[in-house]
Design an enzyme around this catalytic site. Structure first.
Site, PDB file in Angstrom:
ATOM      1  N   GLU A  61      78.928 106.365  52.548  1.00 36.87           N
ATOM      2  CA  GLU A  61      79.513 105.213  52.084  1.00 36.87           C
ATOM      3  C   GLU A  61      79.395 104.867  50.630  1.00 36.87           C
ATOM      4  O   GLU A  61      79.958 104.563  49.830  1.00 36.87           O
ATOM      5  CB  GLU A  61      79.189 103.749  52.587  1.00 36.87           C
TER       6      GLU A  61
ATOM      7  N   CYS B 216      84.617 101.441  63.004  1.00 30.89           N
ATOM      8  CA  CYS B 216      83.113 101.608  62.774  1.00 30.89           C
ATOM      9  C   CYS B 216      82.491 102.619  63.562  1.00 30.89           C
ATOM     10  O   CYS B 216      82.748 102.686  64.823  1.00 30.89           O
ATOM     11  CB  CYS B 216      82.513 100.150  63.112  1.00 30.89           C
TER      12      CYS B 216
ATOM     13  N   TRP C 171      73.636  98.420  58.522  1.00 31.36           N
ATOM     14  CA  TRP C 171      73.082  99.030  57.428  1.00 31.36           C
ATOM     15  C   TRP C 171      74.060 100.237  56.896  1.00 31.36           C
ATOM     16  O   TRP C 171      75.034 100.447  57.804  1.00 31.36           O
ATOM     17  CB  TRP C 171      71.512  99.585  57.786  1.00 31.36           C
TER      18      TRP C 171
HETATM   19  N1  ARG Z   1      82.001 100.650  52.972  1.00 33.44           N
HETATM   20  C1  ARG Z   1      81.505  99.483  52.320  1.00 33.44           C
HETATM   21  C2  ARG Z   1      80.670  99.632  51.349  1.00 33.44           C
HETATM   22  O1  ARG Z   1      80.470 100.719  51.049  1.00 33.44           O
HETATM   23  C3  ARG Z   1      80.503  98.648  53.452  1.00 33.44           C
HETATM   24  C4  ARG Z   1      81.428  98.395  54.948  1.00 33.44           C
HETATM   25  C5  ARG Z   1      80.573  98.242  56.072  1.00 33.44           C
HETATM   26  N2  ARG Z   1      79.434  99.252  56.234  1.00 33.44           N
HETATM   27  C6  ARG Z   1      78.288  99.115  57.221  1.00 33.44           C
HETATM   28  N3  ARG Z   1      77.712 100.355  56.965  1.00 33.44           N
HETATM   29  N4  ARG Z   1      78.373  98.332  58.089  1.00 33.44           N
HETATM   30  O2  ARG Z   1      80.145  98.919  50.845  1.00 33.44           O
END
Ligand code: ARG
Length: 361
Positions: A241, A66, A236
């Protein structure tokens, strides 16, 4: 009979957790005596509210993959260890969604359900509380290919497919070895962001959207030898991502060819760098849309700077930062962040969040 392994894990946790919080040697000793007694009479022990809260936070701090760990100490911990039925758990999950979403001003939150015991186990089958379905058709997939298996499971459990690109899956909650219960999520709890581009007007014709809050629900939380198999948590999003993975990966929504073509790029030629250009504009669109809608999001440069601050703070506090380099670097412009040029030790420190075997399959 005393579970020595569990006592050892508990002892390690109590020492580090209590010391960090400036508790006295006497307090540590008392608490360890109490835990030993609980272990002797029941075979397990219960965390105090404080231990649970601190444990969940430190588990975030120890999450090697993370990049957002600067905020580990600002996690809202909701203690739902007294709940038992599927309906009670559903309502707590709904409450989590509403609290965490906060109309877009996202609050990092975890809801913790009863710990796992030999005769008791709660599992949330969803990967995230909110996620889009994926339907396998003869030649392609409609929706999120990352959800195909789980969507089939839901259908086998009686869920009605809608065959749209962005259908929110139902919650699937299992208590002990009972048949899991399915619950539709009420629309008002699902905040979504339509994706548009600050310059390209055609972008909205793609009709893309994503949900506001990533709430991981399949991982377990381990604190002092105790395992919470249902402990959904959220932060968030970092823009990449969504823009560089969920909507871009070939094995997810795979939108780069379409976006590249609409940009008028030569998608037959690698040296046109059409993928890079499409990625850039898709990510620009994601950040722009979330920002404009007042939904918390962080770009990867800011996130890396925040991670740097986290590293410095941890050092000041005499703690080593462990990390998983391949996960910490952002998927676009990695070498433009300091993380790329650093080395991280991927040692697993507890408390932490862990993958657990899928309850289906
Ligand atoms: N990578 C995942 C997604 O795109 C979420 C993982 C947790 N991400 C976060 N910013 N807390 O859905």
């Amino acid at each position: 009979m005393l579970n020595k392994e569990l006592l050892k894990e508990a002892t390690e946790f109590i020492y580090s957790c209590y010391k960090e919080q400036n508790k006295t040697a006497r307090e540590i000793e008392n608490r360890l005596n109490e835990i030993t007694q609980q272990l002797q009479s029941h075979g397990f022990y219960e965390h105090t509210t404080e231990e649970l809260e601190y444990g969940a936070k430190v588990a975030w701090r120890n999450s090697n993959r993370c990049i957002g760990r600067l905020f580990w100490n600002h996690l809202t911990v909701i203690d739902k260890r007294h709940l038992h039925t599927e309906e009670e758990i559903r309502d707590a999950l709904f409450a989590h969604m509403e609290y965490a979403t906060n109309e877009g001003r996202i609050r990092p939150t975890i809801t913790i359900f009863p710990q796992s015991l030999p005769n008791k186990k709660i599992r949330i089958w969803n990967h995230q509380l909110i996620r889009y379905a994926g339907y396998k058709t003869e030649h392609s997939v409609i929706g999120d290919p990352g959800s195909v298996d789980f969507t089939e499971i839901c259908m086998n459990l009686g869920w009605e497919p809608k065959y749209g690109k962005f259908d929110v899956l139902p919650l699937v909650i299992q208590v002990n070895d009972h048949t899991p219960h399915l619950f539709e999520i009420p629309e008002h709890l699902i905040l979504e962001v339509p994706i548009r581009h600050p310059q390209f007007e055609w972008f909205e014709d793609l009709q893309l959207k994503w949900y506001a809050v990533p709430m991981i629900s399949e991982m377990s939380l381990e604190i002092g030898g105790i395992t919470y198999t249902a402990a959904p948590f959220n932060g968030w999003y970092m823009g990449t991502e969504i823009g560089a993975r969920n909507l871009a990966d070939e094995f997810r929504y795979n939108l780069l060819p379409q976006i590249g073509s609409l940009m008028g790029l030569d998608i037959k030629s690698n040296i046109s760098l059409w993928k890079d250009r499409a990625l850039l504009e898709l990510n620009t669109a994601v950040l722009h849309s979330y920002k404009e809608d007042g939904v918390s999001i962080v770009d990867h440069h800011t996130a890396a700077q925040q991670f740097k601050l986290f590293e410095e703070k941890e050092m000041e506090n005499g703690r080593d930062v462990t990390g998983d380099w391949a996960w910490l670097i952002p998927p676009i412009a990695p070498a433009a962040t300091h993380i790329f040029h650093n080395h991280y030790d991927n040692e697993i420190v507890k408390p932490n969040y862990f993958y657990q075997p899928k309850p289906y399959e």
